[in-house]
Scaffold this motif. Structure first.
Motif, PDB file in Angstrom:
ATOM      1  N   ILE A  78       0.867  -1.175   0.000  1.00  0.00           N
ATOM      2  CA  ILE A  78       0.000   0.000   0.000  1.00  0.00           C
ATOM      3  C   ILE A  78       0.906   1.228   0.000  1.00  0.00           C
ATOM      4  O   ILE A  78       1.833   1.326   0.812  1.00  0.00           O
ATOM      5  CB  ILE A  78      -0.886   0.021   1.269  1.00  0.00           C
ATOM      6  CG1 ILE A  78      -1.798  -1.208   1.328  1.00  0.00           C
ATOM      7  CG2 ILE A  78      -1.695   1.323   1.335  1.00  0.00           C
ATOM      8  CD1 ILE A  78      -2.800  -1.341   0.208  1.00  0.00           C
ATOM      9  N   VAL A  79       0.668   2.140  -0.939  1.00  0.00           N
ATOM     10  CA  VAL A  79       1.413   3.406  -0.971  1.00  0.00           C
ATOM     11  C   VAL A  79       0.533   4.450  -0.299  1.00  0.00           C
ATOM     12  O   VAL A  79      -0.482   4.879  -0.863  1.00  0.00           O
ATOM     13  CB  VAL A  79       1.741   3.812  -2.428  1.00  0.00           C
ATOM     14  CG1 VAL A  79       2.504   5.134  -2.443  1.00  0.00           C
ATOM     15  CG2 VAL A  79       2.542   2.718  -3.136  1.00  0.00           C
ATOM     16  N   ALA A  80       0.896   4.821   0.923  1.00  0.00           N
ATOM     17  CA  ALA A  80       0.062   5.748   1.703  1.00  0.00           C
ATOM     18  C   ALA A  80       0.393   7.184   1.347  1.00  0.00           C
ATOM     19  O   ALA A  80       1.543   7.617   1.419  1.00  0.00           O
ATOM     20  CB  ALA A  80       0.296   5.511   3.191  1.00  0.00           C
ATOM     21  N   LEU A  81      -0.638   7.935   0.925  1.00  0.00           N
ATOM     22  CA  LEU A  81      -0.466   9.341   0.557  1.00  0.00           C
ATOM     23  C   LEU A  81      -1.347  10.201   1.456  1.00  0.00           C
ATOM     24  O   LEU A  81      -2.519   9.869   1.671  1.00  0.00           O
ATOM     25  CB  LEU A  81      -0.897   9.563  -0.901  1.00  0.00           C
ATOM     26  CG  LEU A  81      -0.158   8.744  -1.957  1.00  0.00           C
ATOM     27  CD1 LEU A  81      -0.921   8.766  -3.274  1.00  0.00           C
ATOM     28  CD2 LEU A  81       1.249   9.291  -2.153  1.00  0.00           C
ATOM     29  N   SER A  82      -0.811  11.294   1.987  1.00  0.00           N
ATOM     30  CA  SER A  82      -1.645  12.192   2.792  1.00  0.00           C
ATOM     31  C   SER A  82      -2.560  12.993   1.872  1.00  0.00           C
ATOM     32  O   SER A  82      -2.150  13.376   0.766  1.00  0.00           O
ATOM     33  CB  SER A  82      -0.770  13.161   3.579  1.00  0.00           C
ATOM     34  OG  SER A  82       0.055  12.434   4.449  1.00  0.00           O
ATOM     35  N   ALA A  83      -3.786  13.267   2.332  1.00  0.00           N
ATOM     36  CA  ALA A  83      -4.745  14.026   1.523  1.00  0.00           C
ATOM     37  C   ALA A  83      -4.215  15.434   1.258  1.00  0.00           C
ATOM     38  O   ALA A  83      -3.682  16.086   2.141  1.00  0.00           O
ATOM     39  CB  ALA A  83      -6.073  14.104   2.262  1.00  0.00           C
ATOM     40  N   LYS A  84      -4.333  15.872   0.007  1.00  0.00           N
ATOM     41  CA  LYS A  84      -3.894  17.222  -0.381  1.00  0.00           C
ATOM     42  C   LYS A  84      -5.045  17.927  -1.096  1.00  0.00           C
ATOM     43  O   LYS A  84      -6.003  17.284  -1.512  1.00  0.00           O
ATOM     44  CB  LYS A  84      -2.696  17.144  -1.335  1.00  0.00           C
ATOM     45  CG  LYS A  84      -1.514  16.417  -0.736  1.00  0.00           C
ATOM     46  CD  LYS A  84      -0.437  16.149  -1.790  1.00  0.00           C
ATOM     47  CE  LYS A  84       0.628  15.203  -1.270  1.00  0.00           C
ATOM     48  NZ  LYS A  84       0.221  13.789  -1.359  1.00  0.00           N
TER      49      LYS A  84
END
Ligand code: SF4
Length: 257
Positions: free
Chosen positions: A222-228
């Motif tokens: 899983i590539v976790a990305l913070s919401a932008k």
């Protein structure tokens, strides 16, 4: 039709490329997302991803930037031959600049779209190629996609795809993990906040550390990305998932003011 000189926006990742002591210079193409231009560039777009799209993040908030993206998209659909000539010119110049700066050149053509570039022919030095990836074997390319079954793309040695989770494609994401993709998940973490070690039972990579996805460990992560951008205002659960959550399908969009 307005024909811009530069189709690619340059982003530099100064992180050392494993074993190469080089950073990566990526040329990113930003189209007008979904059907904003009158043409669909995101065949698997969902209501929440359209609402949260990075199209409005960063420089995308400016009207002039959005107009530029609309013009590029109209050119791509309206006059494909001249568009591809300009794209090849821009890629050639990116390779030259990256080499001069001792960086590794790369392209990400679906900055805000999900087009099957592996099926779009181009010419380089008078010779016809099936795609820019075939025309530039020396160049690494990468993208996020919500489309499973891009067999030609997956088979190309220099094109790396990360599957992208929305609020309604959990089944496809699980299938993608089975097929050896990594899956990008937008989470309710703040930039800089530590990501969970696992999510939905799969090991997690912090996708905010670098955008250079082709250097990620292969498959099943899983590539976790913070919401932008606008995604920061979406209540966790649908497109933006809880860092403590997992795969699910029964989420409703709740935009807060
Ligand atoms: S998030 Fe991706 S698929 Fe959704 S609208 Fe934006 S570019 Fe298109």
């Amino acid at each position: 039709m307005y024909k811009t000189k530069n189709l690619l926006s340059i982003s530099k990742d100064s992180k050392t490329v494993k074993g190469m002591a080089k950073g990566v210079m990526t040329g990113i193409m930003y189209f007008a997302q979904h059907n904003l231009s009158g043409n669909q560039v995101c065949p698997k777009a969902s209501p929440e991803c359209i609402a949260a799209c990075l199209y409005t993040a960063g420089r995308g908030v400016y009207n002039v930037v959005q107009t530029g993206r609309l013009n590029k998209t109209k050119w791509f659909f309206g006059e494909r031959d001249t568009f591809m000539v300009r794209l090849v010119e821009n890629i050639q110049s990116l390779v030259k600049t990256a080499n001069k700066n001792n960086m590794l050149p790369a392209i990400r053509l679906n900055g805000t779209s999900d087009i099957a570039w592996e099926k779009i022919a181009c010419k380089r030095d008078g010779k016809v190629f099936q795609s820019v990836f075939d025309a530039f074997p020396e160049l690494q390319s990468y993208d996020y996609s919500k489309v499973l079954g891009r067999k030609r793309a997956v088979a190309l040695p220099n094109y790396h795809l990360t599957f992208s989770l929305s609020e309604n494609n959990d089944a496809d994401a699980l299938e993608a993990l089975k097929q050896g993709y990594n899956v990008a998940v937008v989470m309710d973490t703040k930039r800089g906040e530590e990501k969970p070690k696992t999510w939905g039972g799969y090991p997690v990579i912090d996708g905010d550390e670098t955008d250079v996805r082709f250097l990620d460990p292969k498959g099943g992560h899983i590539v976790a990305l913070s919401a932008k951008g606008k995604a920061r205002h979406i209540v966790s659960g649908g497109f933006v998932r809880s860092k403590n959550g997992g795969f699910r399908t029964d989420i409703m969009l709740k935009l807060v003011a």
